[in-house]
Scaffold this motif. Structure first.
Motif, mmCIF file in Angstrom:
data_model
loop_
_atom_site.group_PDB
_atom_site.id
_atom_site.type_symbol
_atom_site.label_atom_id
_atom_site.label_comp_id
_atom_site.label_asym_id
_atom_site.label_seq_id
_atom_site.Cartn_x
_atom_site.Cartn_y
_atom_site.Cartn_z
ATOM 1 N N ALA A 1 0.830 -1.207 0.000
ATOM 2 C CA ALA A 1 0.000 0.000 0.000
ATOM 3 C C ALA A 1 0.866 1.259 0.000
ATOM 4 C CB ALA A 1 -0.934 0.001 1.207
ATOM 5 N N LEU B 1 -8.004 4.001 -0.669
ATOM 6 C CA LEU B 1 -7.637 2.830 0.111
ATOM 7 C C LEU B 1 -8.604 2.549 1.253
ATOM 8 C CD1 LEU B 1 -3.777 3.365 0.442
ATOM 9 C CD2 LEU B 1 -4.919 1.607 -0.928
ATOM 10 N N ASP C 1 -2.719 -7.414 -0.988
ATOM 11 C CA ASP C 1 -3.395 -6.115 -0.915
ATOM 12 C C ASP C 1 -4.713 -6.293 -0.186
ATOM 13 O OD1 ASP C 1 -5.664 -6.459 -3.151
ATOM 14 O OD2 ASP C 1 -3.817 -7.318 -3.917
#
Length: 331
Positions: A176, A189, A309
């Protein structure tokens, strides 16, 4: 997981010179996120600081790594890995027609095709060589056949390495961080991270019954390789959420290799089977494996490898939690 190697001859120093010449003549193209303003830098997990005069927009790299970036909205220009994108579950639902596949077998990279895509950076993973998470600079990064090939590719564009070491929570955050450096915002995000945290809480609840679990990669002629949770980032993160994972022992890194005859010594409530090896039905055909409590209870579920992720891990952890929710103690 274990990393298969394929070998081939590839082009040498003359191509490296050609790559330098071509890159000097060709500028990168702007993409939807724009090139940003000012200089860009990122320090990767092997300690290399990559510095460019603008934010990278043309990203190439290992399937596992670029899948994560794509889940955050950054579409790659080129890929390489152990399989074609069409056969990689991390790319399900994505239109890969605009991604140039420069390698679909481990270690085999079409350097000329990669160079033609003019990547700004190339992202891959670095796997440790022991349980302490040691990264050996004398070994190639994941996806490269050897150091010579890695050096050649590095002359096309700087290579960013994210370490697949420790817990998945760390790897996910490092991925990230790299995505943020490429222009992904905290707002973008936020929802994926929220979904990931919700999946983690679901898994925590599903493991509260004390179910014991082991993850394996089994092969007819080799026996069963039992993964060590402390050495696999995803499995390690599951144990941090409460999943009971007995240490299979042994001095080997990552795996404890066990013959079919001796697999009955490893009794757990649940067995997770690698999607890159024998599936549960095939293992049940092995008489000794069929004697295990998990086998008798038909508590055999997929051990999924998904990109590091929030999006992919939330999906995988949700599926794992759903399987554990329907399992029961049988040991």
């Amino acid at each position: 997981m274990a990393r298969p190697l394929s070998r081939r001859a590839f082009l040498g120093g003359s191509l490296a010179l050609g790559a330098t010449t071509l890159l000097a003549a060709c500028g990168g193209e702007s993409r939807d996120r724009g090139s940003g303003s000012g200089a860009w830098s990122f320090t990767d997990d092997v300690g290399n600081t990559i510095e460019l005069d603008r934010r990278p927009t043309r990203i190439a790299g290992l399937n596992d790594a670029i899948a994560s970036l794509w889940n955050y909205g950054i579409q790659p220009v080129a890929s390489f890995g152990y399989t074609a994108l069409a056969d990689d579950v991390n790319f399900e639902g994505k239109d890969t027609s605009k991604v140039t596949e420069v390698g679909t077998t481990y270690g085999q990279i079409d350097v000329e095709a990669l160079m033609a895509q003019r990547p700004d950076v190339i992202v891959t993973h670095a796997y440790p060589v022991d349980s302490e998470g040691t990264l050996d600079p004398e070994k190639p990064l994941y996806g490269f056949n050897d150091l010579e090939q890695q050096k050649l590719v590095g002359q096309i564009a700087p290579i960013v390495a994210i370490a697949m070491a420790g817990s998945a929570t760390t790897v996910i955050e490092r991925t990230a961080e790299f995505a943020r450096s490429l222009g992904v915002t905290e707002q973008e995000l936020a929802k994926p991270k929220q979904d990931y945290e919700a999946a983690c809480e679901r898994l925590r609840a599903a493991t509260s019954s004390g179910l014991t679990v082991m993850a394996v990669a089994a092969y007819p002629g080799e026996g069963v390789h039992i993964a060590k949770a402390k050495d696999d980032p995803a499995l390690r993160s599951y144990t941090e959420l409460g999943m009971s994972y007995p240490d299979p022992g042994g001095s080997e890194y990552y795996w404890r290799s066990v013959s079919w005859e001796n697999i009955t010594d490893y009794r757990t409530d649940v067995v997770l089977y690698s999607l890159r090896a024998m599936d549960g039905d095939a293992m049940l055909e092995q008489p000794t494996f069929a004697q295990l409590p998990a086998a008798k209870a038909k508590q055999l579920y997929p051990w999924e490898f998904s990109s590091m992720d929030y999006v992919a891990q939330a999906r995988t952890i949700d599926r794992l939690a759903a399987n554990l929710e329907k399992a029961r103690k049988v040991t």
